[in-house]
Design a protein around this motif. Structure first.
Motif, PDB file in Angstrom:
ATOM      1  N   GLU A   1       0.829  -1.203   0.000  1.00  0.00           N
ATOM      2  CA  GLU A   1       0.000   0.000   0.000  1.00  0.00           C
ATOM      3  C   GLU A   1       0.865   1.254   0.000  1.00  0.00           C
ATOM      4  N   ALA A   2       1.986   1.190   0.702  1.00  0.00           N
ATOM      5  CA  ALA A   2       2.898   2.341   0.732  1.00  0.00           C
ATOM      6  C   ALA A   2       3.384   2.675  -0.674  1.00  0.00           C
ATOM      7  N   ALA A   3       3.617   1.633  -1.487  1.00  0.00           N
ATOM      8  CA  ALA A   3       4.071   1.861  -2.867  1.00  0.00           C
ATOM      9  C   ALA A   3       2.981   2.548  -3.694  1.00  0.00           C
ATOM     10  N   LEU A   4       1.717   2.196  -3.429  1.00  0.00           N
ATOM     11  CA  LEU A   4       0.615   2.875  -4.129  1.00  0.00           C
ATOM     12  C   LEU A   4       0.653   4.367  -3.843  1.00  0.00           C
ATOM     13  N   TYR A   5       0.842   4.693  -2.577  1.00  0.00           N
ATOM     14  CA  TYR A   5       0.786   6.097  -2.169  1.00  0.00           C
ATOM     15  C   TYR A   5       2.002   6.897  -2.616  1.00  0.00           C
ATOM     16  N   ARG A   6       3.050   6.210  -3.076  1.00  0.00           N
ATOM     17  CA  ARG A   6       4.172   6.941  -3.671  1.00  0.00           C
ATOM     18  C   ARG A   6       3.792   7.507  -5.032  1.00  0.00           C
ATOM     19  N   HIS A   7       2.820   6.891  -5.664  1.00  0.00           N
ATOM     20  CA  HIS A   7       2.389   7.334  -6.997  1.00  0.00           C
ATOM     21  C   HIS A   7       1.103   8.155  -6.947  1.00  0.00           C
ATOM     22  N   PHE A   8       0.261   7.884  -5.979  1.00  0.00           N
ATOM     23  CA  PHE A   8      -1.002   8.608  -5.818  1.00  0.00           C
ATOM     24  C   PHE A   8      -1.181   8.935  -4.332  1.00  0.00           C
ATOM     25  N   PRO A   9      -1.449  10.173  -3.989  1.00  0.00           N
ATOM     26  CA  PRO A   9      -1.581  10.540  -2.567  1.00  0.00           C
ATOM     27  C   PRO A   9      -2.841   9.977  -1.916  1.00  0.00           C
ATOM     28  N   SER A  10      -3.811   9.548  -2.719  1.00  0.00           N
ATOM     29  CA  SER A  10      -5.057   9.031  -2.161  1.00  0.00           C
ATOM     30  C   SER A  10      -5.764   8.183  -3.204  1.00  0.00           C
ATOM     31  N   LYS A  11      -6.755   7.408  -2.743  1.00  0.00           N
ATOM     32  CA  LYS A  11      -7.553   6.620  -3.689  1.00  0.00           C
ATOM     33  C   LYS A  11      -8.350   7.538  -4.610  1.00  0.00           C
ATOM     34  N   ALA A  12      -8.765   8.685  -4.078  1.00  0.00           N
ATOM     35  CA  ALA A  12      -9.502   9.646  -4.915  1.00  0.00           C
ATOM     36  C   ALA A  12      -8.668  10.068  -6.123  1.00  0.00           C
ATOM     37  N   ARG A  13      -7.367  10.266  -5.915  1.00  0.00           N
ATOM     38  CA  ARG A  13      -6.500  10.656  -7.026  1.00  0.00           C
ATOM     39  C   ARG A  13      -6.361   9.529  -8.036  1.00  0.00           C
ATOM     40  N   MET A  14      -6.467   8.287  -7.588  1.00  0.00           N
ATOM     41  CA  MET A  14      -6.444   7.159  -8.527  1.00  0.00           C
ATOM     42  C   MET A  14      -7.690   7.197  -9.404  1.00  0.00           C
ATOM     43  N   PHE A  15      -8.844   7.427  -8.781  1.00  0.00           N
ATOM     44  CA  PHE A  15     -10.073   7.548  -9.560  1.00  0.00           C
ATOM     45  C   PHE A  15      -9.987   8.736 -10.518  1.00  0.00           C
ATOM     46  N   GLU A  16      -9.421   9.834 -10.046  1.00  0.00           N
ATOM     47  CA  GLU A  16      -9.265  11.000 -10.923  1.00  0.00           C
ATOM     48  C   GLU A  16      -8.379  10.687 -12.110  1.00  0.00           C
ATOM     49  N   GLY A  17      -7.365   9.837 -11.899  1.00  0.00           N
ATOM     50  CA  GLY A  17      -6.516   9.424 -13.013  1.00  0.00           C
ATOM     51  C   GLY A  17      -7.311   8.696 -14.086  1.00  0.00           C
ATOM     52  N   LEU A  18      -8.261   7.849 -13.666  1.00  0.00           N
ATOM     53  CA  LEU A  18      -9.121   7.155 -14.635  1.00  0.00           C
ATOM     54  C   LEU A  18     -10.074   8.134 -15.322  1.00  0.00           C
ATOM     55  N   ILE A  19     -10.621   9.067 -14.561  1.00  0.00           N
ATOM     56  CA  ILE A  19     -11.532  10.064 -15.144  1.00  0.00           C
ATOM     57  C   ILE A  19     -10.786  10.913 -16.169  1.00  0.00           C
ATOM     58  N   GLU A  20      -9.552  11.276 -15.856  1.00  0.00           N
ATOM     59  CA  GLU A  20      -8.740  12.039 -16.814  1.00  0.00           C
ATOM     60  C   GLU A  20      -8.516  11.252 -18.092  1.00  0.00           C
ATOM     61  N   PHE A  21      -8.283   9.951 -17.961  1.00  0.00           N
ATOM     62  CA  PHE A  21      -8.124   9.094 -19.144  1.00  0.00           C
ATOM     63  C   PHE A  21      -9.389   9.107 -19.997  1.00  0.00           C
ATOM     64  N   ILE A  22     -10.548   9.000 -19.341  1.00  0.00           N
ATOM     65  CA  ILE A  22     -11.823   9.032 -20.071  1.00  0.00           C
ATOM     66  C   ILE A  22     -11.975  10.362 -20.806  1.00  0.00           C
ATOM     67  N   GLU A  23     -11.745  11.455 -20.092  1.00  0.00           N
ATOM     68  CA  GLU A  23     -11.897  12.795 -20.681  1.00  0.00           C
ATOM     69  C   GLU A  23     -10.974  12.978 -21.878  1.00  0.00           C
ATOM     70  N   GLU A  24      -9.705  12.660 -21.694  1.00  0.00           N
ATOM     71  CA  GLU A  24      -8.728  12.880 -22.761  1.00  0.00           C
ATOM     72  C   GLU A  24      -9.045  12.036 -23.986  1.00  0.00           C
ATOM     73  N   THR A  25      -9.412  10.778 -23.757  1.00  0.00           N
ATOM     74  CA  THR A  25      -9.708   9.875 -24.879  1.00  0.00           C
ATOM     75  C   THR A  25     -10.936  10.344 -25.650  1.00  0.00           C
ATOM     76  N   LEU A  26     -12.020  10.629 -24.944  1.00  0.00           N
ATOM     77  CA  LEU A  26     -13.262  11.010 -25.614  1.00  0.00           C
ATOM     78  C   LEU A  26     -13.132  12.347 -26.338  1.00  0.00           C
ATOM     79  N   PHE A  27     -12.608  13.358 -25.661  1.00  0.00           N
ATOM     80  CA  PHE A  27     -12.643  14.692 -26.260  1.00  0.00           C
ATOM     81  C   PHE A  27     -11.583  14.879 -27.345  1.00  0.00           C
ATOM     82  N   GLU A  28     -10.511  14.114 -27.278  1.00  0.00           N
ATOM     83  CA  GLU A  28      -9.553  14.141 -28.391  1.00  0.00           C
ATOM     84  C   GLU A  28     -10.203  13.577 -29.648  1.00  0.00           C
ATOM     85  N   ARG A  29     -10.954  12.504 -29.502  1.00  0.00           N
ATOM     86  CA  ARG A  29     -11.614  11.893 -30.664  1.00  0.00           C
ATOM     87  C   ARG A  29     -12.793  12.742 -31.136  1.00  0.00           C
ATOM     88  N   ILE A  30     -13.459  13.410 -30.214  1.00  0.00           N
ATOM     89  CA  ILE A  30     -14.546  14.301 -30.612  1.00  0.00           C
ATOM     90  C   ILE A  30     -14.005  15.454 -31.445  1.00  0.00           C
TER      91      ILE A  30
END
Length: 205
Positions: free
Chosen positions: A43-72
């Motif tokens: 778990e400590a290794a996870l937090y070296r890359h993301f400060p919280s689980k919320a930031r992990m979810f935000e990383g996925l949301i950013e992927f969705i946004e970037e993928t969809l709107f680039e193609r749009i």
């Protein structure tokens, strides 16, 4: 999002594992302990890359946004007709959802239950942005093509997005058995049949 590549960074591996868990553990709340086991790190290794689980979810949301709107943006550059633009955008959304079932739980919001409110707000903003794009396309149809919506523009855009949103919700509710693109082309024919009509010309006196 679900295909691993040899050059993946640890950050990408964590996001991929999270997306896979959202797909495989449908309906369950994901803990950082379980995610760490899935990735094969502490778990400590996870937090070296993301400060919280919320930031992990935000990383996925950013992927969705970037993928969809680039193609749009590409659709808007390549397709001049409003009805075709709407069709391509909605088909893109449904195809993306079908290929990324875990991310559909973010799109639908159920995976964000109990998480920080800003994640739900951000996902709402993504759909608002899609709806705004559809409204802009429909408004421009009257200027550039002499076509207007049979409903109010806002109502027409909302109907189109609601149809796609509903297909994604069914996909999640069926544990990813009912594909979002199933029957979509036939349904689009019905949705689009009275979407736009020619703008009446003023009578000559």
């Amino acid at each position: 999002m679900t295909q691993e590549t040899p050059k993946q960074t640890r950050r990408e591996q964590i996001l991929q594992a999270l997306a896979l868990m959202l797909q495989e553990d449908s309906g369950k709340r994901i803990t950082t302990a379980a995610l760490a086991r899935q990735v094969g790190v502490s778990e400590a290794a996870l937090y070296r890359h993301f400060p919280s689980k919320a930031r992990m979810f935000e990383g996925l949301i950013e992927f969705i946004e970037e993928t969809l709107f680039e193609r749009i943006r590409r659709i808007l550059d390549e397709e001049p007709q409003a009805q075709a633009r709407c069709h391509h955008i909605l088909t893109l959304l449904l195809g993306f959802a079908e290929k990324n079932p875990g991310l559909c739980r973010l799109l639908g919001g159920d995976a964000l239950t109990g998480e920080t409110a800003r994640l739900r707000v951000r996902m709402t903003q993504l759909f608002d942005r899609l709806e705004t794009q559809l409204k802009q396309i429909l408004r421009e149809a009257e200027i550039h093509e002499g076509l207007r919506t049979t409903l109010k523009v806002s109502a027409a855009a909302n109907l189109l997005l609601a149809a796609a949103d509903g297909r994604i919700t069914q996909y999640v509710r069926s544990d990813f058995r009912r594909l979002p693109t199933e029957h979509w082309e036939d349904q689009w024919q019905m949705l689009s049949a009275r979407l736009l009509v020619a703008t009446p010309h003023p009578a000559h006196v």
